[in-house]
Design a protein around this motif. Structure first.
Motif, PDB file in Angstrom:
ATOM      1  N   LEU A  27      34.185  36.416   5.673  1.00 39.41           N
ATOM      2  CA  LEU A  27      33.677  36.259   7.022  1.00 39.41           C
ATOM      3  C   LEU A  27      33.678  34.806   7.477  1.00 39.41           C
ATOM      4  O   LEU A  27      33.730  34.531   8.673  1.00 39.41           O
ATOM      5  N   GLU A  30      37.043  34.490   8.966  1.00 34.69           N
ATOM      6  CA  GLU A  30      37.115  35.281  10.193  1.00 34.69           C
ATOM      7  C   GLU A  30      36.324  34.635  11.324  1.00 34.69           C
ATOM      8  O   GLU A  30      36.696  34.743  12.494  1.00 34.69           O
ATOM      9  N   THR A 148      36.900  48.024  17.057  1.00 36.12           N
ATOM     10  CA  THR A 148      35.987  46.882  16.962  1.00 36.12           C
ATOM     11  C   THR A 148      36.762  45.657  16.488  1.00 36.12           C
ATOM     12  O   THR A 148      37.566  45.748  15.564  1.00 36.12           O
ATOM     13  N   ASP A 149      36.524  44.509  17.127  1.00 38.79           N
ATOM     14  CA  ASP A 149      37.201  43.276  16.729  1.00 38.79           C
ATOM     15  C   ASP A 149      36.227  42.414  15.930  1.00 38.79           C
ATOM     16  O   ASP A 149      35.334  41.780  16.485  1.00 38.79           O
ATOM     17  N   ILE A 150      36.403  42.409  14.605  1.00 42.31           N
ATOM     18  CA  ILE A 150      35.472  41.705  13.726  1.00 42.31           C
ATOM     19  C   ILE A 150      35.477  40.200  13.975  1.00 42.31           C
ATOM     20  O   ILE A 150      34.427  39.553  13.966  1.00 42.31           O
ATOM     21  N   LEU A 154      32.224  38.036  15.132  1.00 39.77           N
ATOM     22  CA  LEU A 154      31.702  36.923  14.334  1.00 39.77           C
ATOM     23  C   LEU A 154      31.669  35.624  15.127  1.00 39.77           C
ATOM     24  O   LEU A 154      30.793  34.780  14.916  1.00 39.77           O
ATOM     25  N   ARG A 169      26.005  41.755   7.718  1.00 43.19           N
ATOM     26  CA  ARG A 169      27.383  41.286   7.862  1.00 43.19           C
ATOM     27  C   ARG A 169      28.350  42.199   7.122  1.00 43.19           C
ATOM     28  O   ARG A 169      29.443  42.501   7.608  1.00 43.19           O
ATOM     29  N   LEU A 172      28.892  45.364   9.082  1.00 45.04           N
ATOM     30  CA  LEU A 172      29.801  45.113  10.196  1.00 45.04           C
ATOM     31  C   LEU A 172      31.245  45.029   9.707  1.00 45.04           C
ATOM     32  O   LEU A 172      32.161  45.585  10.328  1.00 45.04           O
ATOM     33  N   LEU A 173      31.469  44.351   8.571  1.00 47.45           N
ATOM     34  CA  LEU A 173      32.814  44.231   8.014  1.00 47.45           C
ATOM     35  C   LEU A 173      33.346  45.594   7.588  1.00 47.45           C
ATOM     36  O   LEU A 173      34.511  45.930   7.859  1.00 47.45           O
ATOM     37  N   ALA A 176      34.364  47.601  10.519  1.00 46.53           N
ATOM     38  CA  ALA A 176      35.625  47.128  11.077  1.00 46.53           C
ATOM     39  C   ALA A 176      36.812  47.577  10.226  1.00 46.53           C
ATOM     40  O   ALA A 176      37.872  47.913  10.760  1.00 46.53           O
ATOM     41  N   ASP A 180      39.690  49.870  11.569  1.00 42.89           N
ATOM     42  CA  ASP A 180      41.113  49.500  11.520  1.00 42.89           C
ATOM     43  C   ASP A 180      41.960  50.618  10.934  1.00 42.89           C
ATOM     44  O   ASP A 180      43.076  50.879  11.397  1.00 42.89           O
ATOM     45  N   ALA A 354      29.343  45.717  17.860  1.00 38.73           N
ATOM     46  CA  ALA A 354      30.609  46.370  17.523  1.00 38.73           C
ATOM     47  C   ALA A 354      31.351  46.855  18.756  1.00 38.73           C
ATOM     48  O   ALA A 354      32.508  47.269  18.669  1.00 38.73           O
TER      49      ALA A 354
END
Length: 465
Positions: A27, A30, A148-150, A154, A169, A172-173, A176, A180, A354
């Motif tokens: 992250l 990212e 969702t665009d991680i 971030l 976190r 959320l990852l 994502a 994807d 998200a």
């Protein structure tokens, strides 16, 4: 005697130390990439809405590449089909690692983020379809608000200065990553037509060679990079979206560690390629995809046309309701308990965050309305607007709990015994308690020495003359 009841599974519980370290490293890259993504999107909007707007169109539409190989593409096309293959290659590695070593390796633990992600994709699609059905619009863009665009999410966290604890976190990852995966399936199934079976067979043969070389332990970028380019070119000419080649190759890498390995081959390659994906590929895609003309009329159209309104509501309302509802239902029916340090409003804030759907949403928007340039630009504007609204709402919700998050994050980082391992992960280790006792004794001795030097006894009274 009755058997003890099993310990309830924790929702958003503390990660293991290796998983925490991996998430933090991933992250970190990212987040930097997300800031670059924001800058690229802003640059695209400024470039397209100034007197230099004609040059933006000219550069985006400029064609380059060998026509004999079917690769005479515009710059915008190269960014979408070429550079995003790198992004999806990293996504493939992330997915493979999650399946063999991360949150998705245990089916019971994986159930919650998978259900949350699926609900977080289904609800935006349903919201979009409801709006377009009522408004008489096109259903073709139903998949646009599902992603969702991680990196963008971030970047928002970095801008508002919220130090989320690692469990949030990681959730959320994982969302994502699953997001994807299903976005890839949507692109492969719903946006593939006019198949060239010869090219598709060639791409498949190239992937088999790629897999065999990996299994034989062959090393060297000079072997894999040219092969990857050939596979990508064949996949593009087959009619299947070229980014699928990146995902397939990422999934083939070994992401489990063997004895004596600090990193698996997949983790090592991801570590090398992720900066290229986050720092170059995705920002350049944003630069040549986010440049839409913004006027008062175009902004009002976002909230009046059924397709664009469906995208905005899908991202802002559908994502939040889907992820929050999916998480609550999964916890309810699996009898899992929420981490005692967190509350359900934290899950709602994360679900709202998200709703930022930038990179893949823009890509799907281009694919869904490829025959209508005007509607494509309007849908892009709606993706930008929906992501902006979701980011603002998430920032408000997260700021309300910022002190809690900062305290939890600080506790995760605390390392008073200077062992290099956060204290919270050593609490069950007897050696840790011995080290801490020695540290406290040393501090107490130093306090006594200072007190004696100042003429005060350690119990607070005057020292004897």
């Amino acid at each position: 005697m009755a058997a003890p009841s099993p310990t309830p599974r924790k929702v958003l519980g503390r990660l293991s130390l290796p998983e925490r370290n991996y998430v933090a490293d991933a992250l970190r890259t990212e987040t930097v990439g997300g800031v670059l993504l924001l800058l690229a999107a802003v640059a695209a909007l400024i470039w397209a809405n100034t007197p230099l707007g004609d040059s933006y169109t000219a550069v985006s539409d400029f064609h380059i590449g060998p026509a004999s190989l079917g690769l005479d593409l515009s710059i915008e096309h190269w960014a979408a089909d070429g550079l995003l293959a790198i992004f999806f290659f990293v996504a493939g590695i992330e997915l493979k690692r999650e399946l063999v070593a991360g949150e998705l390796r245990d089916p019971k633990a994986a159930a919650l983020p998978v259900i949350a992600a699926l609900c977080g994709m289904a609800m935006p699609a349903l919201v979009y379809l409801a709006v377009t059905t009522i408004g008489g619009g096109s259903a073709a863009g139903w998949a646009v608000p599902t992603a969702t665009d991680i990196a963008f999410a971030l970047a928002v966290l970095a801008v508002i200065g919220t130090s989320l604890p690692s469990a949030l976190r990681a959730f959320l990852l994982t969302l994502a990553v699953v997001d994807d995966l299903f976005a890839i399936l949507i692109i492969a199934v719903f946006f593939t037509d006019d198949l060239n079976f010869a090219a598709l067979g060639g791409a498949f043969a190239g992937l088999v060679v790629f897999w065999l070389l990996l299994r034989k332990g062959v090393r060297g970028w000079f072997v894999y990079v040219p092969l990857a380019l050939v596979v990508w070119g064949l996949m593009y000419n087959s009619g299947v979206h070229a980014t699928i080649a990146g995902v397939a190759m990422g999934l083939m890498l070994r992401c489990s560690r063997r004895e004596g390995e600090e990193q698996s081959p997949g983790e090592h390659i991801e570590h090398l390629v992720r900066p290229l994906s986050a720092g170059v590929a995705v920002p350049l895609f944003a630069l040549f995809s986010a440049g839409v003309a913004v006027t008062g009329e175009s902004l009002s159209d976002v909230f009046t046309q059924p397709e664009t309104l469906g995208v905005v509501l899908g991202l802002v309302v559908g994502k939040a309701l889907g992820i929050f509802g999916g998480t609550w239902l999964a916890a309810r029916f699996t009898k899992a308990e929420l981490n005692e340090d967190l509350a359900w409003p934290d899950v709602l804030a994360l679900a709202t965050l998200a709703g930022i759907g930038f990179t893949v949403s823009l890509l799907i928007g281009e694919l869904a309305f490829s025959g209508d340039a005007t509607l494509t630009d309007q849908v892009k504007a709606s993706v930008l607007m929906g992501s902006l609204i979701a980011a603002i709402l998430a920032a408000v919700l997260l700021k309300r709990r910022v002190r809690v998050y900062q305290a939890l994050a600080a506790e995760e980082e605390r390392d008073e015994d200077m062992s290099g391992i956060p204290d919270i992960y050593e609490q069950d280790d007897p050696a840790y308690h011995l080290r801490m006792a020695a540290i406290y004794e040393e501090k107490a001795a130093e306090h006594r020495r200072k007190a004696e030097a100042a003429g005060v006894s350690s119990d607070g009274g005057d020292s004897p003359a």
